[in-house]
Design a protein around this motif. Structure first.
Motif, PDB file in Angstrom:
ATOM      1  N   UNK A 142       0.897  -1.099   0.030  1.00  0.00           N
ATOM      2  CA  UNK A 142       0.005  -0.467   0.251  1.00  0.00           C
ATOM      3  C   UNK A 142       0.952   0.959  -0.344  1.00  0.00           C
ATOM      4  N   UNK A 143       0.346   2.111  -0.954  1.00  0.00           N
ATOM      5  CA  UNK A 143       1.045   3.518  -0.616  1.00  0.00           C
ATOM      6  C   UNK A 143       0.066   4.515  -1.567  1.00  0.00           C
ATOM      7  N   UNK A 144       0.976   5.495  -1.030  1.00  0.00           N
ATOM      8  CA  UNK A 144       0.349   7.141  -1.178  1.00  0.00           C
ATOM      9  C   UNK A 144       0.211   7.032  -2.665  1.00  0.00           C
ATOM     10  N   UNK A 204       3.538   7.539  -4.979  1.00  0.00           N
ATOM     11  CA  UNK A 204       4.287   6.567  -4.309  1.00  0.00           C
ATOM     12  C   UNK A 204       4.764   5.618  -5.736  1.00  0.00           C
ATOM     13  N   UNK A 205       5.958   4.534  -5.159  1.00  0.00           N
ATOM     14  CA  UNK A 205       6.314   3.814  -6.162  1.00  0.00           C
ATOM     15  C   UNK A 205       6.566   2.540  -5.428  1.00  0.00           C
ATOM     16  N   UNK A 206       6.488   1.572  -6.267  1.00  0.00           N
ATOM     17  CA  UNK A 206       6.458  -0.140  -5.701  1.00  0.00           C
ATOM     18  C   UNK A 206       7.130  -0.819  -6.716  1.00  0.00           C
ATOM     19  N   UNK A 231       2.489   6.705  -9.296  1.00  0.00           N
ATOM     20  CA  UNK A 231       1.632   5.613  -8.630  1.00  0.00           C
ATOM     21  C   UNK A 231       0.019   6.730  -8.988  1.00  0.00           C
ATOM     22  N   UNK A 232      -0.982   5.968  -9.570  1.00  0.00           N
ATOM     23  CA  UNK A 232      -2.328   6.561  -9.308  1.00  0.00           C
ATOM     24  C   UNK A 232      -3.477   5.530  -8.007  1.00  0.00           C
ATOM     25  N   UNK A 233      -4.407   6.368  -7.914  1.00  0.00           N
ATOM     26  CA  UNK A 233      -5.191   5.075  -7.453  1.00  0.00           C
ATOM     27  C   UNK A 233      -6.273   4.508  -8.065  1.00  0.00           C
ATOM     28  N   UNK A 279      -0.247 -10.413  -6.519  1.00  0.00           N
ATOM     29  CA  UNK A 279       0.700  -9.827  -5.205  1.00  0.00           C
ATOM     30  C   UNK A 279      -0.533  -8.416  -5.525  1.00  0.00           C
ATOM     31  N   UNK A 280      -1.094  -7.665  -4.324  1.00  0.00           N
ATOM     32  CA  UNK A 280      -2.335  -6.197  -3.962  1.00  0.00           C
ATOM     33  C   UNK A 280      -1.294  -4.984  -4.249  1.00  0.00           C
ATOM     34  N   UNK A 281      -1.610  -4.322  -5.328  1.00  0.00           N
ATOM     35  CA  UNK A 281      -1.305  -3.247  -5.330  1.00  0.00           C
ATOM     36  C   UNK A 281      -2.275  -1.883  -4.532  1.00  0.00           C
ATOM     37  N   UNK A 282      -2.174  -0.818  -3.746  1.00  0.00           N
ATOM     38  CA  UNK A 282      -3.080  -0.431  -3.034  1.00  0.00           C
ATOM     39  C   UNK A 282      -2.579   1.219  -3.320  1.00  0.00           C
ATOM     40  N   UNK A 283      -3.161   1.717  -4.314  1.00  0.00           N
ATOM     41  CA  UNK A 283      -2.684   3.656  -3.766  1.00  0.00           C
ATOM     42  C   UNK A 283      -3.610   4.278  -3.559  1.00  0.00           C
ATOM     43  N   UNK A 284      -3.943   4.763  -2.637  1.00  0.00           N
ATOM     44  CA  UNK A 284      -4.525   6.079  -1.758  1.00  0.00           C
ATOM     45  C   UNK A 284      -4.157   7.198  -2.074  1.00  0.00           C
ATOM     46  N   UNK A 285      -5.365   7.939  -2.298  1.00  0.00           N
ATOM     47  CA  UNK A 285      -5.433   9.074  -2.637  1.00  0.00           C
ATOM     48  C   UNK A 285      -4.763  10.638  -1.186  1.00  0.00           C
TER      49      UNK A 285
END
Length: 125
Positions: A11-13, A16-18, A86-88, A119-125
């Motif tokens: 999880x990133x804002x 951000x980057x992953x 990264x975007x939501x 693998x789950x990627x979650x991007x929060x605003x």
């Protein structure tokens, strides 16, 4: 049987980057076209990027060009997906896939018969 082991989600804002990893066997790495896909509930699986490890040919979906980079590490039989800015809308389950033929310029999930567990990627605003 082709084994694909993904890691690196989280999880990133926004902004951000992953960096996702997909490890496989040396045989698969040297003979298969490998790609990243993503999927959100209720939507079709979407191709993100692909790579042909023998000569590092790459292909990207328009939606990620300039933000995502697919790469490889020959010593580890591993491909990566570096995701920047990264975007939501990038929130999804990300899957590694492999197919024993060159499919450059195509990222159709129906062309691939081997898949990782995701693998789950979650991007929060």
């Amino acid at each position: 049987q082709v084994q694909l082991i993904e890691s690196g989600g989280g999880s990133v804002q926004a902004g951000g980057s992953l960096n996702l990893s997909c490890e496989t066997s040396q045989y698969t790495y040297k003979n298969y076209y490998m790609a990243w896909f993503r999927q959100t509930p209720g939507k079709e699986r979407e191709g993100v990027a692909g790579i042909w490890p023998p000569n590092a040919l790459t292909y990207y979906a328009d939606s990620v060009k300039g933000r995502f980079t697919i790469s490889q590490d020959d010593s580890k039989s591993t491909i990566y997906l570096q995701m920047n800015s990264l975007k939501p809308d990038d929130t999804a389950m990300y899957y590694c896939a492999a197919e024993p033929r060159l499919l450059l310029s195509r990222l159709d999930p129906n062309d691939f018969n081997s898949w990782g567990q995701g693998t789950q990627v979650t991007v929060s605003s």
